[in-house]
Design an enzyme around this catalytic site. Structure first.
Site, PDB file in Angstrom:
ATOM      1  N   SER A 280       0.823  -1.199   0.000  1.00 35.32           N
ATOM      2  CA  SER A 280       0.000   0.000   0.000  1.00 35.32           C
ATOM      3  C   SER A 280       0.865   1.261   0.000  1.00 35.32           C
ATOM      4  O   SER A 280       1.756   1.423  -0.830  1.00 35.32           O
ATOM      5  CB  SER A 280      -0.953  -0.039   1.206  1.00 35.32           C
ATOM      6  OG  SER A 280      -1.898   0.992   1.162  1.00 35.32           O
ATOM      7  N   MET A 281       0.648   2.171   0.958  1.00 40.35           N
ATOM      8  CA  MET A 281       1.428   3.399   1.053  1.00 40.35           C
ATOM      9  C   MET A 281       2.910   3.105   1.263  1.00 40.35           C
ATOM     10  O   MET A 281       3.777   3.912   0.912  1.00 40.35           O
ATOM     11  CB  MET A 281       0.900   4.269   2.200  1.00 40.35           C
ATOM     12  CG  MET A 281       1.640   5.565   2.426  1.00 40.35           C
ATOM     13  SD  MET A 281       0.954   6.443   3.844  1.00 40.35           S
ATOM     14  CE  MET A 281       2.218   7.705   4.083  1.00 40.35           C
ATOM     15  N   ASP A 524      -9.170  -3.026  -5.836  1.00 44.45           N
ATOM     16  CA  ASP A 524      -9.070  -4.023  -4.762  1.00 44.45           C
ATOM     17  C   ASP A 524      -9.899  -3.637  -3.539  1.00 44.45           C
ATOM     18  O   ASP A 524      -9.682  -4.143  -2.446  1.00 44.45           O
ATOM     19  CB  ASP A 524      -7.609  -4.236  -4.368  1.00 44.45           C
ATOM     20  CG  ASP A 524      -6.936  -2.996  -3.781  1.00 44.45           C
ATOM     21  OD1 ASP A 524      -7.637  -1.994  -3.514  1.00 44.45           O
ATOM     22  OD2 ASP A 524      -5.704  -3.024  -3.593  1.00 44.45           O
ATOM     23  N   HIS A 575      -7.686  -5.297  -0.467  1.00 41.84           N
ATOM     24  CA  HIS A 575      -6.446  -4.521  -0.345  1.00 41.84           C
ATOM     25  C   HIS A 575      -5.598  -4.933   0.852  1.00 41.84           C
ATOM     26  O   HIS A 575      -4.369  -5.057   0.736  1.00 41.84           O
ATOM     27  CB  HIS A 575      -6.798  -3.037  -0.244  1.00 41.84           C
ATOM     28  CG  HIS A 575      -5.626  -2.126  -0.166  1.00 41.84           C
ATOM     29  ND1 HIS A 575      -4.784  -1.890  -1.238  1.00 41.84           N
ATOM     30  CD2 HIS A 575      -5.119  -1.399   0.862  1.00 41.84           C
ATOM     31  CE1 HIS A 575      -3.832  -1.045  -0.883  1.00 41.84           C
ATOM     32  NE2 HIS A 575      -4.003  -0.739   0.391  1.00 41.84           N
TER      33      HIS A 575
END
Length: 620
Positions: A280-281, A524, A575
């Site tokens: 992710s980030m 997602d 996700h």
């Protein structure tokens, strides 16, 4: 190629639909037994009806507690009295049949988890795969707990307690909301700790394996890595304070200096280059690091450092071009999760954290604004067209923010992503504008010369459309992400004159593809398909963004949830929950074990078709 064939000749043909088989050997004196897929399915379904009744009953009981909490606002019930209840008192209040079902379900789910744990690693171990490259994991936003180290009087009650990512967070938020907000928000002018407050990212595997007790994040990956021989000597979690901009991460915590040192030490002690695993980030933070570590006056590693120290980068659900849901979060304190709640739930949420409070919190976390959409209209479309528009779509995704009534400066004409960014800046405080403009850039570099100039500008280092990959011809990048789960793509707004926030998602609008003011597209569930997939499928195959020819492989994983599992089971593409997916764990372990070359690409969406429609081209 279908997902059923994970590699060229190394995985079973049914791997995506069931956990990997385990060898029938003895480990620690206990037999490891092979259980058939059908038997496991029966185990998970056996008590489905009783589970529903249990959840219904427990939900009703919890509803009473929630009602009691909100009733406290009107002095109907004293919440402090409820806090004195112990577990035995609660169990006595719940019907005996529900308690028995709860115990049976807990025992049954524990048995299922025990079976699933370690199976992917044991399967690969039986094929001769073992630990080779040191592994360093860079988690995402939800994955990293934040704990208080402040010693001022206001913070002493929270010392070394997590105010993000634990039940301590929930208790502080419910019982002392003002103090929790004061701790979780950064100083609006400096972007650093407020005076007297000191929150830091929790460290070690405990920082990211569970968000709160029972809600796993990285624990499945850690379990399977351990079966190949990984432990704290050759695996490491590089947790960070995701509230901070990358510049402030280095200024306050020396984060990138420490990450560079740990990578260098891991290579020196093992004799092998490292595998970096980001989620992710965390993928954006790692991309920043790849620039920082090379740059003169920053990491001072020079142009060869990445090639000499990093074997592979596993990019899991990386929000490389942002997450569109980040925009309404900072504009009006909303996203699909709040817009689709019913009226009573919205009332409760407003009582708990009003929209203007949520806006203030999101904006006072500059790191979160790295998730605003990158690439503007070239990537996300204009008023009549978007690369991912469907053939039967009547309204283009290109109008990102829409207003049914456009009659004032607060509700202008429908806005593209570029126009939405300008609208956000115009309608936000100066301190927030300054934080964003000093930390990030969301544009596109259309020439090689521009890309090279941006290598000296840290504001551009999180943007893969304005900077290049490192000059590391031996580096390998693996993009693994879920697909097939509806994801926020655009929004319908209306004015909200009575609130401190001037606009709000028009939750009264449900028509066609519009669900309570939210238009859903592909992705997602959190990050849109274009953000997850464009750079991997096309962007990094453009020469100016990848001049060294770094190898890129894409592996898409369809969202095929087990309807009896609250987290989606071993085939989820969600996700966050994808971190427990069996096939993802298999792929990670193969790369870590030096078998990544056998992985073949797997596309199940039209991302390559969409990528060709993005208005970014090779230099002319």
């Amino acid at each position: 190629m279908s997902e059923n064939t994970l590699t060229s000749g190394e995985s079973s043909s049914e791997h995506s639909r069931a956990p990997s088989p385990v060898p029938t050997t003895h480990r620690n004196g206990e037999p490891v037994t092979l259980v058939s897929t059908s038997k496991l399915r029966k185990l998970t379904q056996k008590r489905s009806k009783r589970r529903q009744w249990f959840i219904f009953g427990l939900g009703g009981f919890l509803g009473i507690l929630v009602a009691a909490f909100f009733a406290q606002q009107h002095d109907v019930i004293n919440l402090e009295g409820l806090m004195d209840l112990n577990l035995d008192t609660l169990l006595e209040a719940i019907p005996a049949g529900i308690v028995k079902d709860a115990k049976d379900i807990t025992r049954h789910e524990r048995e299922t988890v025990n079976y699933d744990s370690f199976t992917v690693g044991l399967h690969l171990q039986s094929q001769g795969v073992k630990a080779r490259h040191p592994v360093i994991m860079i988690p995402g936003v939800i994955s990293t707990g934040l704990e208080s180290w402040g010693t001022e009087e206001v913070s002493r009650q929270y010392f070394r307690k997590r105010l993000w990512g634990s039940w301590s967070m929930m208790r502080a938020l419910v019982l002392d909301k003002a103090s929790w907000k004061r701790h979780i928000m950064l100083d609006k002018l400096t972007g650093l700790d407020p005076p007297g407050i000191k929150l830091r990212a929790a460290q070690g595997f405990d920082a990211a394996d569970f968000f709160i007790t029972g809600y796993w994040i990285w624990s499945k990956i850690l379990e399977n890595l351990a079966t190949l021989g990984y432990d704290p000597s050759n695996a490491f979690t590089a947790a960070y304070d995701w509230r901070l901009s990358c510049e402030k991460l280095e200024i306050r915590d020396n984060y990138f200096t420490r990450l560079k040192a740990h990578i260098a030490l891991a290579k020196k002690t093992s004799g092998q280059k490292v595998v970096l695993v980001s989620h992710s980030m965390g993928s954006q933070v790692l991309f920043y690091f790849l620039h920082w570590v090379e740059a003169e006056g920053f990491g001072d590693g020079g142009p060869n450092w990445v090639d000499e120290h990093v074997d592979s980068w596993i990019n899991i659900s990386g929000s490389m071009l942002g997450a569109l849901k980040g925009y309404p979060a900072v504009l009006s304190g909303e996203m699909k999760d709040t817009a689709q709640l019913n009226a009573f739930a919205v009332y409760g949420l407003e009582k708990f954290l009003a929209k203007h409070e949520r806006v203030e919190i999101f904006r006072a976390m500059p790191g979160a604004s790295s998730m605003l959409p990158i690439g503007g209209n070239a990537v996300w479309g204009n008023k009549t067209f978007a690369p991912d528009d469907g053939s039967n779509q009547t309204v283009s995704y290109g109008t990102f923010i829409n207003f049914r009534e456009s009659n004032s400066t607060q509700s202008p004409a429908n806005l593209t992503v570029d126009e939405s960014h300008e609208y956000l800046m115009k309608n936000s405080d100066t301190w927030y504008q300054d934080q964003v403009k000093s930390s990030y850039s969301y544009g596109v570099a259309h020439s090689k010369a521009e890309v090279e100039r941006n290598a000296k500008d840290p504001r551009k280092w999180m943007n893969p459309l304005e900077t290049r990959l490192p000059l590391a011809p031996h580096l390998k990048i693996y993009c693994f992400y879920g697909v097939g789960k509806p994801t926020e793509r655009s929004y319908w707004y209306r004015e909200d004159r009575d609130a401190l926030v001037n606009v709000t998602i028009d939750t009264s609008l449900t028509l066609g593809s519009i669900d309570h003011g939210v238009v859903l597209g592909e992705g997602d569930g959190t990050v849109p398909l274009i953000s997850n997939g464009y750079m991997c499928a096309k962007g990094w195959r453009i020469n100016r963004y990848n001049p060294a020819g770094v190898s890129i492989k894409v592996y898409e994983m369809p969202h095929e949830p087990d309807r009896f599992s609250p987290r989606g089971g071993p085939n989820t593409g969600d996700h966050v929950d994808i971190l427990g997916r069996a096939s993802l764990n298999d792929l990670i372990l193969r790369v870590a074990g030096g078998k990544g070359a056998h992985i073949e690409e797997n596309y199940v969406t039209n991302i390559r078709e969409y990528a060709e429609k993005v208005k970014i081209y090779e230099d002319r």
